[in-house]
Design an enzyme around this catalytic site. Structure first.
Site, PDB file in Angstrom:
ATOM      1  N   GLY A  10     -30.340 -37.560 -21.307  1.00 40.53           N
ATOM      2  CA  GLY A  10     -31.192 -36.532 -20.735  1.00 40.53           C
ATOM      3  C   GLY A  10     -32.651 -36.923 -20.867  1.00 40.53           C
ATOM      4  O   GLY A  10     -33.107 -37.239 -21.961  1.00 40.53           O
ATOM      5  N   MET A  11     -33.379 -36.904 -19.751  1.00 41.65           N
ATOM      6  CA  MET A  11     -34.777 -37.316 -19.751  1.00 41.65           C
ATOM      7  C   MET A  11     -35.645 -36.183 -19.217  1.00 41.65           C
ATOM      8  O   MET A  11     -35.434 -35.691 -18.107  1.00 41.65           O
ATOM      9  CB  MET A  11     -34.971 -38.585 -18.930  1.00 41.65           C
ATOM     10  CG  MET A  11     -34.147 -39.751 -19.460  1.00 41.65           C
ATOM     11  SD  MET A  11     -34.595 -41.352 -18.761  1.00 41.65           S
ATOM     12  CE  MET A  11     -36.178 -41.649 -19.545  1.00 41.65           C
ATOM     13  N   SER A  12     -36.604 -35.767 -20.045  1.00 43.29           N
ATOM     14  CA  SER A  12     -37.470 -34.647 -19.705  1.00 43.29           C
ATOM     15  C   SER A  12     -38.845 -35.093 -19.231  1.00 43.29           C
ATOM     16  O   SER A  12     -39.626 -34.281 -18.749  1.00 43.29           O
ATOM     17  CB  SER A  12     -37.650 -33.747 -20.936  1.00 43.29           C
ATOM     18  OG  SER A  12     -38.317 -34.470 -21.962  1.00 43.29           O
ATOM     19  N   GLY A  13     -39.147 -36.381 -19.398  1.00 47.75           N
ATOM     20  CA  GLY A  13     -40.496 -36.851 -19.119  1.00 47.75           C
ATOM     21  C   GLY A  13     -41.376 -36.849 -20.348  1.00 47.75           C
ATOM     22  O   GLY A  13     -42.562 -37.164 -20.264  1.00 47.75           O
ATOM     23  N   VAL A  15     -42.073 -37.855 -24.660  1.00 48.72           N
ATOM     24  CA  VAL A  15     -42.030 -39.061 -25.479  1.00 48.72           C
ATOM     25  C   VAL A  15     -40.684 -39.227 -26.189  1.00 48.72           C
ATOM     26  O   VAL A  15     -40.179 -40.343 -26.335  1.00 48.72           O
ATOM     27  CB  VAL A  15     -43.204 -39.062 -26.494  1.00 48.72           C
ATOM     28  CG1 VAL A  15     -43.059 -37.929 -27.512  1.00 48.72           C
ATOM     29  CG2 VAL A  15     -43.298 -40.398 -27.212  1.00 48.72           C
ATOM     30  N   SER A  17     -37.476 -38.284 -25.356  1.00 43.51           N
ATOM     31  CA  SER A  17     -36.380 -38.786 -24.524  1.00 43.51           C
ATOM     32  C   SER A  17     -36.683 -40.189 -24.000  1.00 43.51           C
ATOM     33  O   SER A  17     -35.775 -41.009 -23.850  1.00 43.51           O
ATOM     34  CB  SER A  17     -36.091 -37.826 -23.369  1.00 43.51           C
ATOM     35  OG  SER A  17     -37.219 -37.642 -22.540  1.00 43.51           O
ATOM     36  N   MET A  36     -32.602 -32.686 -15.612  1.00 44.34           N
ATOM     37  CA  MET A  36     -31.956 -31.432 -15.247  1.00 44.34           C
ATOM     38  C   MET A  36     -32.997 -30.389 -14.879  1.00 44.34           C
ATOM     39  O   MET A  36     -33.871 -30.063 -15.689  1.00 44.34           O
ATOM     40  CB  MET A  36     -31.075 -30.935 -16.400  1.00 44.34           C
ATOM     41  CG  MET A  36     -29.855 -31.805 -16.637  1.00 44.34           C
ATOM     42  SD  MET A  36     -28.882 -31.292 -18.080  1.00 44.34           S
ATOM     43  CE  MET A  36     -29.927 -31.931 -19.393  1.00 44.34           C
ATOM     44  N   CYS A  96     -28.603 -22.441 -23.919  1.00 43.98           N
ATOM     45  CA  CYS A  96     -28.876 -23.559 -23.021  1.00 43.98           C
ATOM     46  C   CYS A  96     -28.198 -24.828 -23.521  1.00 43.98           C
ATOM     47  O   CYS A  96     -27.614 -25.586 -22.738  1.00 43.98           O
ATOM     48  CB  CYS A  96     -30.387 -23.766 -22.890  1.00 43.98           C
ATOM     49  SG  CYS A  96     -30.860 -25.031 -21.685  1.00 43.98           S
ATOM     50  N   GLY A 120     -32.990 -36.600 -26.735  1.00 42.40           N
ATOM     51  CA  GLY A 120     -34.046 -36.847 -27.706  1.00 42.40           C
ATOM     52  C   GLY A 120     -34.144 -35.783 -28.774  1.00 42.40           C
ATOM     53  O   GLY A 120     -35.199 -35.644 -29.408  1.00 42.40           O
ATOM     54  N   CYS A 190     -39.024 -23.052 -23.110  1.00 44.35           N
ATOM     55  CA  CYS A 190     -39.675 -23.805 -22.042  1.00 44.35           C
ATOM     56  C   CYS A 190     -40.059 -22.954 -20.838  1.00 44.35           C
ATOM     57  O   CYS A 190     -40.998 -23.289 -20.120  1.00 44.35           O
ATOM     58  CB  CYS A 190     -38.778 -24.961 -21.605  1.00 44.35           C
ATOM     59  SG  CYS A 190     -37.162 -24.465 -20.969  1.00 44.35           S
TER      60      CYS A 190
END
Length: 344
Positions: A10-13, A15, A17, A36, A96, A120, A190
């Site tokens: 999972g990549m959130s943008g 640092v 992840s 996501m 979540c 992350g 978030c």
């Protein structure tokens, strides 16, 4: 290690992840990323999806984009609204994690042939239990108590034995990642831009003046609407003739009243739970429990009853326990399960 093992991260943008993806690739995993789209906060994905794509390009991996906004609204956001409307305090992150980050994401991982799922998060697992992260200032185990146990063998957490300060140093030392090291920390919830009450106002009547009661049921003041308050709050309402601080002891949503009292009246020794999620088969045991994020675990006795309910008897009093929050059990640093507080 078999280099053919494939992991979906999972990549959130952010640092965490991004560095996690780098670490996994360095360890020989075949990596693919996934961004996501969860909540519908205006302008959010336009920024973070671009960051996630840049991070994936830097690492040299494919990035999938999965639109889960409808599922998020059903499984996380609407329960968040409903729980406040019921006079309780919600925990949307735990929902979540169960339903989306370690629910829908795992389903997607299976569809692309990934052997593992990574994030992350600051937490550790041995495939049977979760464990607190080495960085206790960033540990997120409390929010993962509701993840289903059968998926633990598929999870990898590259940051579980790392410190946040070291992750930032790694990013700062790599040409092209310097800006990731200096990014602001993400907010705890978030999809909340300012305060939860500002968000609620778009969906329910928050500003509804009501009566403040004492424990005897006498009217002692006025409040601006029960959804403005959580258990333990000491401001935002009036108490006639009060010479010392008063705190919210309970909330009656149906009658739009709050009951207040002195701090010692917030003390609690017994808690009832519902909708348990346990990682072992124990039914009657001593352990420790956290009743709110970033609080210390206190010694307790747990007796599990029928229908995924339990009674928790605390060995020392705890102040400000709120229904709707999570009670999470720990054996030292090992997370053994938890449930939702239904009665105090």
């Amino acid at each position: 290690m078999d280099v053919k093992k494939k992991v979906l991260i999972g990549m959130s943008g952010g640092v965490d992840s991004t560095v996690s993806a780098l670490l996994l690739k360095e360890d020989g995993y075949e990596c693919e990323g996934i961004y996501m789209k969860l909540h519908s906060k205006p302008g959010y994905h336009e920024i973070h999806q671009v960051r996630a794509q840049k991070a994936a390009d830097f690492v040299g991996i494919k990035l999938h984009v999965l639109d889960l906004q409808n599922t998020f609204n059903e499984k996380v956001f609407q329960p968040f609204i409903d729980t406040y409307a019921e006079g309780k305090t919600p925990n949307p992150c735990a929902l979540c994690n169960r339903n989306l980050k370690f629910g829908e994401m795992v389903k997607f991982a299976n569809s692309v042939g990934a052997d593992f799922v990574a994030t992350g998060h600051y937490i550790k697992t041995d495939g049977k239990y979760f464990y607190e992260a080495d960085d206790d200032t960033k540990d997120q185990s409390y929010f993962l108590f509701y993840v289903q146990s059968n998926i633990l063998p598929k999870l990898i957490f590259p940051l579980g034995n790392k410190k946040k300060v070291d992750i930032k140093k790694i990013a700062a030392s790599i040409e092209g990642l310097e800006s990731y090291a200096s990014q602001d920390e993400s907010s705890e919830i978030c999809f909340v831009e300012t305060t939860y009450t500002d968000l609620l106002k778009d969906y329910v009547n928050v500003d509804n003046v009501g009566q403040v009661l004492n424990k005897d049921g006498d009217i002692v003041g006025e409040h601006k609407g029960y959804m403005h308050y959580t258990i333990g709050k000491r401001k935002g309402f009036t108490v006639k003739g009060a010479h010392e601080p008063h705190y919210v002891l309970s909330i009656d949503a149906s009658n739009n009243t709050i009951t207040v009292g002195k701090k010692d009246e917030l003390s609690c020794f017994d808690v009832k739970l519902e909708h348990l999620n346990m990682f072992n088969d124990s039914k009657d045991f001593d352990t420790t429990v956290k009743l709110r994020y970033r609080t210390k675990a206190v010694a307790c006795h747990v007796k599990i009853l029928e229908n995924d309910t339990a009674v928790v008897t605390l060995k020392e009093s705890v102040f400000g326990v709120a229904t709707g929050q999570a009670a999470v059990f720990y054996d030292d640093d090992k997370l053994v399960g938890g449930g939702w507080i239904s009665e105090v």
